[in-house]
Design a protein around this motif. Structure first.
Motif, mmCIF file in Angstrom:
data_model
loop_
_atom_site.group_PDB
_atom_site.id
_atom_site.type_symbol
_atom_site.label_atom_id
_atom_site.label_comp_id
_atom_site.label_asym_id
_atom_site.label_seq_id
_atom_site.Cartn_x
_atom_site.Cartn_y
_atom_site.Cartn_z
ATOM 1 N N TYR A 1 0.840 -1.201 0.000
ATOM 2 C CA TYR A 1 0.000 0.000 0.000
ATOM 3 C C TYR A 1 0.869 1.243 0.000
ATOM 4 N N MET A 2 0.380 2.303 -0.633
ATOM 5 C CA MET A 2 0.974 3.636 -0.506
ATOM 6 C C MET A 2 -0.138 4.659 -0.649
ATOM 7 N N GLU A 3 0.095 5.850 -0.118
ATOM 8 C CA GLU A 3 -0.885 6.921 -0.286
ATOM 9 C C GLU A 3 -0.212 8.275 -0.233
ATOM 10 N N THR A 4 -0.889 9.268 -0.789
ATOM 11 C CA THR A 4 -0.555 10.663 -0.571
ATOM 12 C C THR A 4 -1.826 11.382 -0.152
ATOM 13 N N CYS A 5 -1.650 12.525 0.515
ATOM 14 C CA CYS A 5 -2.790 13.362 0.848
ATOM 15 C C CYS A 5 -2.376 14.822 0.733
ATOM 16 N N ASN A 6 -3.346 15.717 0.888
ATOM 17 C CA ASN A 6 -3.053 17.139 0.728
ATOM 18 C C ASN A 6 -2.541 17.804 1.997
ATOM 19 N N CYS A 7 -2.440 17.058 3.093
ATOM 20 C CA CYS A 7 -1.900 17.626 4.331
ATOM 21 C C CYS A 7 -0.392 17.853 4.215
ATOM 22 N N SER A 8 0.085 18.859 4.937
ATOM 23 C CA SER A 8 1.525 19.049 5.053
ATOM 24 C C SER A 8 2.121 17.885 5.844
ATOM 25 N N PHE A 9 3.377 17.582 5.590
ATOM 26 C CA PHE A 9 4.105 16.540 6.311
ATOM 27 C C PHE A 9 4.398 17.054 7.727
ATOM 28 N N GLU B 1 -5.065 21.787 5.330
ATOM 29 C CA GLU B 1 -5.709 22.622 4.315
ATOM 30 C C GLU B 1 -7.184 22.867 4.634
ATOM 31 N N GLY B 2 -7.624 22.421 5.802
ATOM 32 C CA GLY B 2 -9.017 22.573 6.179
ATOM 33 C C GLY B 2 -9.870 21.377 5.828
ATOM 34 N N ASP B 3 -9.524 20.718 4.742
ATOM 35 C CA ASP B 3 -10.183 19.473 4.341
ATOM 36 C C ASP B 3 -9.122 18.443 4.005
ATOM 37 N N CYS B 4 -9.538 17.196 3.851
ATOM 38 C CA CYS B 4 -8.596 16.120 3.548
ATOM 39 C C CYS B 4 -8.925 15.514 2.191
ATOM 40 N N LYS B 5 -7.912 15.402 1.347
ATOM 41 C CA LYS B 5 -8.017 14.685 0.080
ATOM 42 C C LYS B 5 -6.895 13.666 0.055
ATOM 43 N N ALA B 6 -7.233 12.404 -0.152
ATOM 44 C CA ALA B 6 -6.225 11.353 -0.086
ATOM 45 C C ALA B 6 -6.520 10.262 -1.105
ATOM 46 N N ALA B 7 -5.469 9.640 -1.593
ATOM 47 C CA ALA B 7 -5.587 8.499 -2.500
ATOM 48 C C ALA B 7 -4.815 7.334 -1.909
ATOM 49 N N LYS C 1 4.881 13.896 -5.749
ATOM 50 C CA LYS C 1 3.838 14.217 -6.715
ATOM 51 C C LYS C 1 2.513 13.714 -6.157
ATOM 52 N N SER C 2 1.471 14.535 -6.269
ATOM 53 C CA SER C 2 0.174 14.154 -5.730
ATOM 54 C C SER C 2 -0.903 14.849 -6.553
ATOM 55 N N LYS C 3 -1.494 14.097 -7.495
ATOM 56 C CA LYS C 3 -2.501 14.662 -8.392
ATOM 57 C C LYS C 3 -3.741 13.780 -8.406
ATOM 58 N N PHE C 4 -4.902 14.374 -8.080
ATOM 59 C CA PHE C 4 -6.182 13.663 -8.110
ATOM 60 C C PHE C 4 -7.139 14.428 -9.010
ATOM 61 N N HIS C 5 -7.867 13.692 -9.834
ATOM 62 C CA HIS C 5 -8.862 14.320 -10.697
ATOM 63 C C HIS C 5 -9.966 13.307 -10.951
ATOM 64 N N ALA C 6 -10.779 13.069 -9.917
ATOM 65 C CA ALA C 6 -11.838 12.062 -10.029
ATOM 66 C C ALA C 6 -12.882 12.285 -8.950
ATOM 67 N N PHE C 7 -14.127 11.940 -9.281
ATOM 68 C CA PHE C 7 -15.246 12.000 -8.325
ATOM 69 C C PHE C 7 -15.431 13.395 -7.736
ATOM 70 N N GLY C 8 -15.022 14.425 -8.473
ATOM 71 C CA GLY C 8 -15.116 15.786 -7.968
ATOM 72 C C GLY C 8 -14.029 16.149 -6.975
ATOM 73 N N ILE C 9 -13.054 15.274 -6.778
ATOM 74 C CA ILE C 9 -11.935 15.519 -5.872
ATOM 75 C C ILE C 9 -10.745 15.989 -6.706
ATOM 76 N N GLU C 10 -10.319 17.219 -6.494
ATOM 77 C CA GLU C 10 -9.270 17.832 -7.304
ATOM 78 C C GLU C 10 -8.093 18.240 -6.429
ATOM 79 N N TRP C 11 -6.886 17.840 -6.833
ATOM 80 C CA TRP C 11 -5.677 18.207 -6.090
ATOM 81 C C TRP C 11 -4.485 18.055 -7.007
ATOM 82 N N ASP C 12 -3.528 18.973 -6.928
ATOM 83 C CA ASP C 12 -2.331 18.921 -7.779
ATOM 84 C C ASP C 12 -1.183 19.593 -7.037
ATOM 85 N N ASP C 13 -0.211 18.801 -6.614
ATOM 86 C CA ASP C 13 0.910 19.348 -5.863
ATOM 87 C C ASP C 13 2.183 18.559 -6.166
#
Length: 204
Positions: A10-18, A33-39, A176-188
């Motif tokens: 397993y591996m994951e990234t999220c939009n939180c700072s380390f 970031e106030g909300d959580c986005k993770a894959a 690298k952390s990019k999500f573009h699905a199910f209305g969840i958008e993130w690019d960092d």
């Protein structure tokens, strides 16, 4: 309920700072970031459900929490490798949503919306301390382990944590952390965001 088991990487990234405050606060802290986005990406090495062999199947659980994860109302969506058969995809959907029991069942009460399932080619690569996962145009993420300065070497670890995949997680930074699905958008790609990896073994 018929028994099942899967194990792999397993591996994951999220939009939180380390380092992500969600895990270290038992899901009570507000994400950075106030909300959580993770894959959450999982590559099954071996396993089966209801006689369906799940070895070699890779899937990604994409989630969004509008605030602290423990407050619930999360949205989740599932991406399954397009090479998986329909019976394999159906089995993964039951496991990943918690409908078949197992670790994800405990997370289910926090989910307000299951956004559906997409099928894409998924690439899951690792050399032990770096991981990279791509799922078509929907997810593109990579991490590098946070290596300890101790003579033993290896990644720094978080132990005894409330995470559905494993209670012991290696710390990593998302290169690298990019999500573009199910209305969840993130690019960092700053290298300042959070990541984890671990082996997993699930059963019910």
């Amino acid at each position: 309920m018929a028994g099942w088991h899967i194990e792999g990487d397993y591996m994951e990234t999220c939009n939180c700072s380390f380092v992500c405050p969600c895990i270290t606060s038992n899901l009570a802290a507000t994400p950075t970031e106030g909300d959580c986005k993770a894959a959450i990406a999982m590559r099954i090495k071996k396993g089966e459900k209801d006689g369906v062999d799940l070895g070699g199947v890779t899937f990604i659980l994409l989630l969004h929490s509008p605030g602290a994860m423990g407050d619930g109302n999360m949205k989740v969506g599932l991406i399954v490798d397009e090479n998986a058969s329909d019976p394999q995809a159906a089995a993964i959907a039951e496991i990943a949503t918690g409908a078949a029991g197992g670790p994800m069942e405990a997370l289910a009460p926090l989910v307000g919306e299951v956004a559906g399932m997409e099928r894409r080619p998924i690439s899951f690569k690792s050399d032990g301390n770096t991981y990279a996962v791509e799922a078509g145009e929907l997810v593109d993420q990579a991490i590098e382990a946070a290596i300890t300065a101790l003579p033993t070497g290896g990644p720094m670890m978080l132990e005894n944590v409330p995470h559905p995949v494993n209670s012991t997680l290696a710390l990593a930074r998302a290169t690298k952390s990019k999500f573009h699905a199910f209305g969840i958008e993130w690019d960092d790609s700053t290298g300042t965001r959070n990541g984890h990896f671990a082996p997993f073994s699930w059963a019910a």
